[in-house]
Structures are given as C-alpha cells and as structure tokens.
Motif scaffolding. Structure first.
Motif, PDB file in Angstrom:
ATOM      1  N   ASN A 186       7.252 -13.233  -1.371  1.00 35.37           N
ATOM      2  CA  ASN A 186       6.224 -14.092  -1.974  1.00 35.37           C
ATOM      3  C   ASN A 186       4.942 -13.343  -2.328  1.00 35.37           C
ATOM      4  N   GLU A 187       4.980 -12.000  -2.180  1.00 34.41           N
ATOM      5  CA  GLU A 187       3.749 -11.228  -2.383  1.00 34.41           C
ATOM      6  C   GLU A 187       3.169 -11.462  -3.775  1.00 34.41           C
ATOM      7  N   GLU A 188       4.048 -11.447  -4.808  1.00 33.49           N
ATOM      8  CA  GLU A 188       3.533 -11.623  -6.170  1.00 33.49           C
ATOM      9  C   GLU A 188       2.871 -12.980  -6.346  1.00 33.49           C
ATOM     10  N   ASN A 189       3.466 -14.030  -5.737  1.00 32.60           N
ATOM     11  CA  ASN A 189       2.888 -15.374  -5.864  1.00 32.60           C
ATOM     12  C   ASN A 189       1.576 -15.500  -5.102  1.00 32.60           C
ATOM     13  N   ARG A 190       1.419 -14.725  -4.047  1.00 37.78           N
ATOM     14  CA  ARG A 190       0.199 -14.794  -3.229  1.00 37.78           C
ATOM     15  C   ARG A 190      -1.004 -14.144  -3.937  1.00 37.78           C
ATOM     16  N   SER A 229       0.709  -6.191   8.637  1.00 37.96           N
ATOM     17  CA  SER A 229       2.180  -6.280   8.645  1.00 37.96           C
ATOM     18  C   SER A 229       2.630  -6.445  10.093  1.00 37.96           C
ATOM     19  N   ASP A 230       3.933  -6.499  10.304  1.00 36.29           N
ATOM     20  CA  ASP A 230       4.423  -6.684  11.678  1.00 36.29           C
ATOM     21  C   ASP A 230       3.968  -5.545  12.579  1.00 36.29           C
ATOM     22  N   ALA A 231       3.886  -4.351  12.010  1.00 31.19           N
ATOM     23  CA  ALA A 231       3.465  -3.194  12.814  1.00 31.19           C
ATOM     24  C   ALA A 231       2.992  -2.086  11.892  1.00 31.19           C
ATOM     25  N   GLY A 232       1.975  -1.371  12.328  1.00 30.51           N
ATOM     26  CA  GLY A 232       1.537  -0.184  11.603  1.00 30.51           C
ATOM     27  C   GLY A 232       0.685  -0.482  10.385  1.00 30.51           C
ATOM     28  N   MET A 233       0.777   0.428   9.441  1.00 25.68           N
ATOM     29  CA  MET A 233      -0.078   0.368   8.259  1.00 25.68           C
ATOM     30  C   MET A 233       0.539  -0.527   7.183  1.00 25.68           C
ATOM     31  N   PRO A 234      -0.177  -1.578   6.762  1.00 28.98           N
ATOM     32  CA  PRO A 234       0.353  -2.411   5.678  1.00 28.98           C
ATOM     33  C   PRO A 234       0.569  -1.537   4.430  1.00 28.98           C
ATOM     34  N   ALA A 235       1.509  -1.921   3.609  1.00 29.32           N
ATOM     35  CA  ALA A 235       1.827  -1.252   2.339  1.00 29.32           C
ATOM     36  C   ALA A 235       2.649   0.025   2.516  1.00 29.32           C
ATOM     37  N   ILE A 236       2.864   0.463   3.759  1.00 27.08           N
ATOM     38  CA  ILE A 236       3.714   1.640   3.982  1.00 27.08           C
ATOM     39  C   ILE A 236       5.047   1.136   4.522  1.00 27.08           C
ATOM     40  N   PRO A 289       4.992  -4.887   2.940  1.00 24.43           N
ATOM     41  CA  PRO A 289       4.302  -5.500   1.807  1.00 24.43           C
ATOM     42  C   PRO A 289       2.841  -5.042   1.700  1.00 24.43           C
ATOM     43  N   GLY A 290       2.318  -5.072   0.488  1.00 27.09           N
ATOM     44  CA  GLY A 290       0.896  -4.745   0.295  1.00 27.09           C
ATOM     45  C   GLY A 290       0.607  -4.044  -1.017  1.00 27.09           C
ATOM     46  N   PHE A 291       1.553  -3.208  -1.463  1.00 26.73           N
ATOM     47  CA  PHE A 291       1.278  -2.392  -2.650  1.00 26.73           C
ATOM     48  C   PHE A 291       0.929  -3.240  -3.884  1.00 26.73           C
ATOM     49  N   LYS A 292       1.712  -4.314  -4.120  1.00 23.92           N
ATOM     50  CA  LYS A 292       1.469  -5.134  -5.321  1.00 23.92           C
ATOM     51  C   LYS A 292       0.121  -5.829  -5.232  1.00 23.92           C
ATOM     52  N   LEU A 293      -0.211  -6.289  -4.046  1.00 27.76           N
ATOM     53  CA  LEU A 293      -1.484  -6.971  -3.840  1.00 27.76           C
ATOM     54  C   LEU A 293      -2.648  -5.999  -4.045  1.00 27.76           C
ATOM     55  N   VAL A 294      -2.525  -4.795  -3.519  1.00 32.17           N
ATOM     56  CA  VAL A 294      -3.588  -3.793  -3.668  1.00 32.17           C
ATOM     57  C   VAL A 294      -3.755  -3.451  -5.153  1.00 32.17           C
ATOM     58  N   ALA A 352      -3.041  -5.273  -7.754  1.00 34.60           N
ATOM     59  CA  ALA A 352      -3.649  -6.401  -8.476  1.00 34.60           C
ATOM     60  C   ALA A 352      -5.149  -6.485  -8.177  1.00 34.60           C
ATOM     61  N   CYS A 353      -5.532  -6.275  -6.935  1.00 30.85           N
ATOM     62  CA  CYS A 353      -6.962  -6.332  -6.575  1.00 30.85           C
ATOM     63  C   CYS A 353      -7.717  -5.213  -7.267  1.00 30.85           C
ATOM     64  N   ARG A 354      -7.144  -4.015  -7.262  1.00 32.76           N
ATOM     65  CA  ARG A 354      -7.813  -2.879  -7.923  1.00 32.76           C
ATOM     66  C   ARG A 354      -7.937  -3.153  -9.419  1.00 32.76           C
ATOM     67  N   ASP A 355      -6.856  -3.646 -10.032  1.00 29.71           N
ATOM     68  CA  ASP A 355      -6.892  -3.935 -11.472  1.00 29.71           C
ATOM     69  C   ASP A 355      -7.960  -4.970 -11.789  1.00 29.71           C
ATOM     70  N   ALA A 356      -8.166  -5.918 -10.868  1.00 30.93           N
ATOM     71  CA  ALA A 356      -9.146  -6.991 -11.109  1.00 30.93           C
ATOM     72  C   ALA A 356     -10.555  -6.575 -10.684  1.00 30.93           C
ATOM     73  N   GLY A 357     -10.701  -5.365 -10.179  1.00 35.33           N
ATOM     74  CA  GLY A 357     -12.024  -4.873  -9.770  1.00 35.33           C
ATOM     75  C   GLY A 357     -12.488  -5.440  -8.439  1.00 35.33           C
ATOM     76  N   ALA A 358     -11.564  -6.015  -7.657  1.00 34.73           N
ATOM     77  CA  ALA A 358     -11.940  -6.565  -6.349  1.00 34.73           C
ATOM     78  C   ALA A 358     -11.996  -5.434  -5.312  1.00 34.73           C
ATOM     79  N   SER A 359     -12.812  -5.644  -4.284  1.00 34.51           N
ATOM     80  CA  SER A 359     -12.971  -4.614  -3.260  1.00 34.51           C
ATOM     81  C   SER A 359     -11.714  -4.509  -2.375  1.00 34.51           C
TER      82      SER A 359
END
Ligand code: SAM
Length: 306
Positions: free
Chosen positions: A91-95, A113-120, A123-128, A130-137
């Motif tokens: 559901n990452e894309e919908n979020r 995430s369940d453990a450790g570094m998110p996006a590694i 999940p997380g890469f798509k959200l990051v 999208a945020c970067r593309d939108a200029g969000a911090s």
C-alpha cells in the motif's frame, strides 16, 4: 514508606526517552519540524533505539509502520502513544498522497519498519522519492541495520562491499544472480531466510567456488547471536547438516586464491595476430601481471621463433 514503583513494560527505556526529550532544552529548541522522518529501530536489542529516534517518535503526529502490530510492541516499550498507520509493500504507493498532505499541513510523519533502517530491504523508497520530488523535507534518523552490523563484525574486508539484499528463492534464478556477482571483488552481503540458507550456500559453492571466505551472521544483537566463519565449502556442509532458525545475513569475501594464468599460452595466441606491444598491453590489463614481466616473456617467445 517506600517510594511507589512505577510500572513500565521495559524498565529504564521510557525514562531514558523522557530524559532525552527534557534534555533537549526549551520547548522551541526540541520541537521537531514538519516532514518525513525515517527512524531506524532495533534489529533485536531494544537498547539500540537512538535518543534522536525516540524524540522524533514521541513528537510524531503519525507513525507509518510496516506492520502496526509489530511496531506496537516497540512503541509500547518506550511509552510512545502516537497514532499509527500501515505502510507496507502493498500500500506504499497509495499512502504517498496522504502522507504528503499531512506533511504539507505541518505534520511530523515518522516511518518505521519491523526492524532496522526503513527503505533498506523494507518499504520507504517510493515514499522518500515522492517526498523529495514534491520538495517535502526528508530526514533520516540513523541507527541499527543488519547488513552493516554483520559486515563490521565479520572479519571480512570492509573497504568495499556490495549489498545484494535477498537473492531469488528459486535456485536457477539465484544462480544467475550469483553469476552476475562472481567477478565483483567487494565483500558481498545478502539477507536470507533460515529455511533457504543451506540451498543458497550450495548454489554459492557451485557458482562462486568452495574456497571463498564466508561469514553467516545470525540473530544479531539478540540472545542467540552468532557469527560462523569459514570457507563457502565448509559452511555449506555445516548448514546442510544443521537446521537453523533466526534471522540471517550471509557475507562472502573475494577469492583469496591467486588466479594462475598461463601467460605464455595467452601470449602465443595473441602474438599470432597482434604486435608485441599490443599483446603485452592486453594481457597485462587482463591478468593484472606487471607489463614488464609479460614483456620479458613475449621477447623470449619471439626469440625462440627466430
Ligand atoms: N531494514 C532492515 C535492516 O536495516 O537491516 C532489514 C529488513 S529485511 C526485511 C529483514 C532481513 O534482515 C532478515 O530476513 C535478515 O536477513 C536481516 N536481519 C534483520 N535483523 C537481523 C538480525 N538481528 N540478525 C541477522 N539478520 C537480520
């Protein structure tokens, strides 16, 4: 009268969080600005949460979790009561839209995430993106990660490494992926499940050879933590004979056997259609043998022809 004991689910940690939040100084100084925060969480030992991670989680308007039930246990242990929403592979894309809207409205959104570094390998890469593309911090709060923890303790070279994530669960596809990595001299890092460990090590022996140094890191930072080291052949045999449980990282070092090249044979073949100079340059580049040495061999071969 003895002082009343405060009941905590994980003694020590909630008060640590409180100390951290209070020690950040005045309200204005410790207020986390709006944005997306990727907060690393422990890979086993709860003590590996960071103080900064706790500050962000305790101030978050919403915490997006790979699995809200799993993360609920962690958040409870630290007395964090923020609202949680799910954000996983399906559901990452919908979020993305909802999370971007929240950030634009001034909210603090933490991703764990369940453990450790998110996006590694999580999940997380798509959200990051999208945020970067939108200029969000976007702010990363670093912390535990299984690959780097295993690498640092493996005794294998750390100057260059290649994180390859999970290999395919199917043997044929896995062998193809390994063939593509065979010539890479960096330390190779893989995540693997205990059920597939023996089969994956067997495929590694087949493709990479039995002599490469390897380390299997299991249950890092937990009670049954172990790092087993040996050659690929040795560890493939060991895990073929022993069932294994827990979470696993496999690290494979480069071959320590010097490749032997038959320089004379290579030269004889090249000298049939190349000048001495070109043949020497090509073979030196290909084998890593110093040009001077290859040149000396080439002169001897040419002298014998005369
Ligand atoms: N994001 C995580 C990180 O930063 O390491 C990785 C998540 S990935 C879905 C989960 C895999 O990481 C496990 O299957 C295992 O291969 C590895 N892993 C996670 N925790 C571990 C631990 N305590 N010991 C060994 N490997 C671990």
């Amino acid at each position: 009268m003895s002082p009343k004991k405060e009941k905590t689910s994980s003694p020590g940690y909630p008060s640590l969080a409180k100390l951290c939040i209070e020690s950040s100084g005045k309200e204005a100084a410790c207020k986390v600005p709006a944005g997306l925060y990727l907060v690393a969480t422990p890979i086993g030992h709860l003590g590996d949460i960071t103080l900064r991670g706790l500050v962000v989680l305790s101030q978050a308007d919403v915490i997006a979790c790979e699995d809200t039930r799993n993360s609920g246990i962690l958040l409870n242990a630290f007395g964090i009561k923020a609202k949680t929403i799910s954000c996983h592979d399906h559901n990452e894309e919908n979020r993305v839209e909802e999370i971007l809207r929240r950030i634009t409205q001034g909210e603090i959104v933490a991703l764990i995430s369940d453990a450790g570094m998110p996006a590694i390998a999580d999940p997380g890469f798509k959200l990051v993106r999208a945020c970067r593309d939108a200029g969000a911090s976007v702010v990363v709060i670093p912390g535990a990660n299984a690959a780097l923890t295993a690498l640092a303790g493996s005794g294998l070279p750390t100057d260059q490494f290649l994180f390859a994530g999970f290999l395919s669960p199917k043997s044929m596809a896995r062998q193809k992926e390994l063939i593509a990595l065979k010539q890479n001299t960096a330390t190779l890092i893989f995540y693997e499940s205990p059920q597939r460990l023996a089969a994956t090590l067997a495929d590694m022996v087949g493709v990479l050879g039995a002599s490469r140094p390897v380390c299997v890191a299991r249950e890092l930072t937990k009670f049954y933590e172990e790092m087993r080291r040996g050659t690929l052949g040795e560890l493939a045999a060991y895990y073929a004979a022993h069932d294994t449980k827990g979470e696993i990282v496999i690290l494979v070092g480069k071959s320590e056997e010097k490749e032997s090249h038959d320089i004379d044979a290579l030269l004889r073949e090249r000298l049939q259609h190349l000048s001495v100079r070109d043949a020497v340059a090509e073979i030196a580049a290909m084998t890593g043998v110093p040009k001077k040495e290859v040149y000396a061999r080439a002169l001897e071969i040419e002298a014998r022809k005369a």
